[in-house]
Design a protein around this motif. Sequence first.
Motif, mmCIF file in Angstrom:
data_model
loop_
_atom_site.group_PDB
_atom_site.id
_atom_site.type_symbol
_atom_site.label_atom_id
_atom_site.label_comp_id
_atom_site.label_asym_id
_atom_site.label_seq_id
_atom_site.Cartn_x
_atom_site.Cartn_y
_atom_site.Cartn_z
ATOM 1 N N TRP A 1 49.149 40.568 35.898
ATOM 2 C CA TRP A 1 47.898 40.203 36.544
ATOM 3 C C TRP A 1 48.355 40.536 38.184
ATOM 4 O O TRP A 1 49.113 40.691 38.304
ATOM 5 N N GLU A 2 47.111 41.109 38.570
ATOM 6 C CA GLU A 2 46.664 41.843 40.122
ATOM 7 C C GLU A 2 45.859 41.105 40.806
ATOM 8 O O GLU A 2 44.977 40.518 40.227
ATOM 9 N N HIS B 1 48.710 54.405 52.493
ATOM 10 C CA HIS B 1 49.792 55.185 52.252
ATOM 11 C C HIS B 1 50.243 55.266 53.781
ATOM 12 O O HIS B 1 51.003 55.893 54.238
ATOM 13 N N PHE C 1 52.279 48.086 40.271
ATOM 14 C CA PHE C 1 51.742 47.042 39.681
ATOM 15 C C PHE C 1 51.700 46.187 41.286
ATOM 16 O O PHE C 1 52.876 45.587 41.453
ATOM 17 N N ASP C 2 51.013 45.300 41.753
ATOM 18 C CA ASP C 2 50.118 44.389 42.769
ATOM 19 C C ASP C 2 50.238 43.204 42.256
ATOM 20 O O ASP C 2 49.082 42.873 42.157
ATOM 21 N N THR C 3 51.313 42.596 42.356
ATOM 22 C CA THR C 3 50.954 41.487 41.003
ATOM 23 C C THR C 3 51.093 40.600 42.087
ATOM 24 O O THR C 3 50.452 38.791 42.517
ATOM 25 N N GLU C 4 51.266 40.618 43.472
ATOM 26 C CA GLU C 4 51.092 39.650 44.518
ATOM 27 C C GLU C 4 50.998 40.296 45.839
ATOM 28 O O GLU C 4 50.699 41.951 45.864
ATOM 29 N N LEU C 5 50.087 39.817 46.669
ATOM 30 C CA LEU C 5 49.974 40.758 47.557
ATOM 31 C C LEU C 5 50.660 41.047 49.367
ATOM 32 O O LEU C 5 50.011 40.698 50.184
ATOM 33 N N PHE D 1 50.033 43.950 51.325
ATOM 34 C CA PHE D 1 48.787 44.528 51.348
ATOM 35 C C PHE D 1 48.508 45.047 52.666
ATOM 36 O O PHE D 1 48.891 44.535 53.551
ATOM 37 N N PRO D 2 47.549 46.456 53.341
ATOM 38 C CA PRO D 2 47.256 46.697 51.792
ATOM 39 C C PRO D 2 48.195 48.522 51.495
ATOM 40 O O PRO D 2 47.838 49.313 52.085
ATOM 41 N N SER D 3 49.306 47.743 50.283
ATOM 42 C CA SER D 3 50.384 49.688 50.657
ATOM 43 C C SER D 3 49.484 50.086 49.320
ATOM 44 O O SER D 3 48.600 48.987 48.332
ATOM 45 N N GLY D 4 49.360 50.729 49.654
ATOM 46 C CA GLY D 4 48.605 51.958 48.384
ATOM 47 C C GLY D 4 49.538 52.082 47.029
ATOM 48 O O GLY D 4 50.640 52.157 47.497
ATOM 49 N N ASN D 5 48.972 51.984 46.294
ATOM 50 C CA ASN D 5 49.561 52.560 44.770
ATOM 51 C C ASN D 5 48.951 53.004 44.065
ATOM 52 O O ASN D 5 47.905 54.603 44.709
#
Lengths: 251, 287
Positions: free
Chosen positions: A161-162, A233, B205-209, B212-216
């Motif tokens: 979940w995201e 980034h 995965f970004d399951t929490e923030l 935020f907003p670190s990029g993946n």
Amino acid sequence: MKLKYTLLIFFTITSYFIAPAQEIVDYSDFFKQREYPKSLLYMKLGYEHTQINGSNINTEMVGIHTPAKWVDIYGGFHISTRNLYQVAARGDFKWWISETRNLALRNQYTYSAYANENLQNLNMSLMLVYDQEHLYAAFGGYAQFFTNFFIKENTQRSYVWEPGLAYDFRTRIFKKAHIWNLGLQITNIRHFLVERSYSPNFILNGNYRLCSENDDHLNLLIEAGFQPSGIFHIVANYYSFFFNVGITCNI
Amino acid sequence: MQYLKYFIFTTITLLVVSCDKYDLQGFFMSPSKERVNERFEQSVAYNLEHQEDTLITTNSDEYQFTTAADFHIKTTANNLSKYIKSTANDPSILFSSILGDITDQKGGLSIAFDSINNNKANSIVRIIAGNHDVYFDQWQEYCQLFGSSTYFFIVKTPNTSDLFIALETTTGSLGKLQKKWLEDILMDKRNQHRYCIVLTHTNFFDTELSQFPSGNFSLEETAFLTNIFSKYDVNMVINGHDHTYDYTELNGVRYLTLEDAQDLDPEPTYFTINVTNNEITYKKEAL
């Protein structure tokens, strides 16, 4: 975990308890003439180059059915020469909340299946929309789930979940009904894909009404877009470029 | 109101000019002159000259290694020194690893280099770069000090062996060449080894923030990578970047995201990974 459940409850409540407005604002004479239900077919041929997959040619066919002014239902497929086979369905629900300022809520459900990558994805988003002749701005949040199609032996199915931000900002140089138009768009929402918040697409859009002004029976669409990777980034690199030519026609 | 635009302009200019933590030009183009394919080629060139680095031997089929990420060194490297010293002095630890974001600012890489060399004694340390490590055009300095950021190594035990793959993900994409290299390594070598563990800086995965907003990675690349990890039976993928512990399983692959280990962090941590014949387990340790 708290955030996850808060967002799920938020989406559920907004989905079921906000009734669509009876009177929908039509600020343009062009759109007042539209009759519902209506259906559109969108077909495109595209070229794409991505950092990890190189060049590929792709085609997309999408049916868009609008049974009423407040809902669009999308369904279609995307095939690419790099062996990407994607089918998707999407529902856009719009509730106008202000007649004078063209404010609306956009509630979107997008299901994407990546056949070749054994992954499926359901994205639910809710955005506040400001819509007028030269500017469209939508901003809100999404929640998305990933899971695989096929699970390996002795492995349990899991769901990832995201949460994230959804946004769609568009400008156009002429009013919507003009025979041709050009505009810029920054968004993480494509037809069948809601990209992660930190992967914006920068798109130059153009369209030409092949029949006449005020007639959307046959519309030529062109888009050229760019997607960086790592923009948040703060080490942004080129990720992909795409160029699409398509038509929409009333069916 | 007429002065507002001058105020905003001045504020932004001062921010851009004075910031020594974020290389703000990176919003538009990478502060590293080299693109991902060039960085990969430089790493491969280094690997060819240092092939002895691809083998670690141990006298037991069961062993431990440690891993930590996101030290974000500014002017001090207290936590890094502590981490390297504690693992170097522990005979049960086979090697230690650092998964990127070693520094925050120009000059930090050499502080880290000194800290590692002063404390590691004869222990083995494996390092990869993170996005902050290429800020201010530091990639060449990273290469000079640490060599490579894309490589594999094998842990050879008396009765089996394990494959470790380190990937360079500083700009949120493997790039075409590194992707091909990864596919080839997995295809050629995976089935010769008991376990396969992948080390990256960027998490999947970004399951929490929280960050935020670190990029993946983009969705396309996430779908591709998670699929080949699963297809080739990668057992565990360990990464940093997000500064927050996360554990996710997807189709048989375990994704572990480490907490950060900055000097400023009130509760810095590293992880000990325990490899046995039956399973791979992990334990969070306070620094």
